[in-house]
Scaffold this motif. Structure first.
Motif: not given
Length: 191
Positions: A54-63
């Motif tokens: 869950t680092h930001p570069d892996h989950v930034g598009n999650l929403g």
């Protein structure tokens, strides 16, 4: 079929792999690009999102992805924002046409997972290891170099030298002697 949807994206993002077949899954969702449009170039809907960590570069598009596809997000730590379903060490996960075994591989981040399918000998390595013996950073929060070395060793003992392809969280995928690339990462991380 496995496609890297982040190919050609400039910016702060990880690779994003769309695995299609019986169960269409995104492995990581990336950051700072229109991943939804890229998914829709290949499939109309998704069955799940599986996170390597869950680092930001892996989950930034999650929403954006969950809004567009109303999809369940699976990952190791259900206390992490957005993660709805836990993947435990050793769990089997169907992605595309194959069953992958989840390997809890901390060291880069506590919730890090690798995903390995013995048949057809594919590894999603996340940010544990990269091509040419690269390995994940350990200077960020939850990073631990000695734990990372143990995780790389575990992957080496699990995958075997018949590994066909390794999909890394950054950079190119490794289709030529991926096992050797992991061995090189293990050696480099020890020093």
């Amino acid at each position: 079929m496995i496609r890297n949807l982040a190919t050609g994206v400039d910016g702060f993002t990880s690779n994003v792999f769309l695995v299609t077949g019986d169960r269409d899954v995104l492995v990581d969702v990336g950051n700072d690009f229109d991943v939804v449009a890229r998914v829709r170039e290949h499939v109309e809907d998704l069955d799940a999102v599986v996170l390597t960590h869950t680092h930001p570069d892996h989950v930034g598009n999650l929403g954006t992805v969950t809004d567009a596809f109303d999809v369940t997000v699976e990952g190791y730590d259900v206390d992490a924002p957005g993660v709805e379903q836990a993947i435990e060490d050793g769990d089997d996960i169907v992605m595309g046409e194959h069953t992958y075994t989840a390997l809890h591989t901390p060291g880069h981040k506590d919730d890090h997972l690798c995903l390995y399918a013995a048949e057809p000998a594919i590894l999603f390595a996340g940010d544990l290891v990269f091509s040419n013996g690269g390995f994940g950073r350990t200077d960020l929060e939850e990073g631990d170099r000695s734990v990372l070395v143990e995780s790389i060793q575990r992957v080496l003992e699990t995958v075997g030298d018949d590994l066909d392809v390794m999909y890394a969280g950054h950079g190119r995928s490794v289709q030529t002697d991926p096992y050797r690339n992991i061995e090189l990462a293990a050696q480099a991380a020890r020093f």
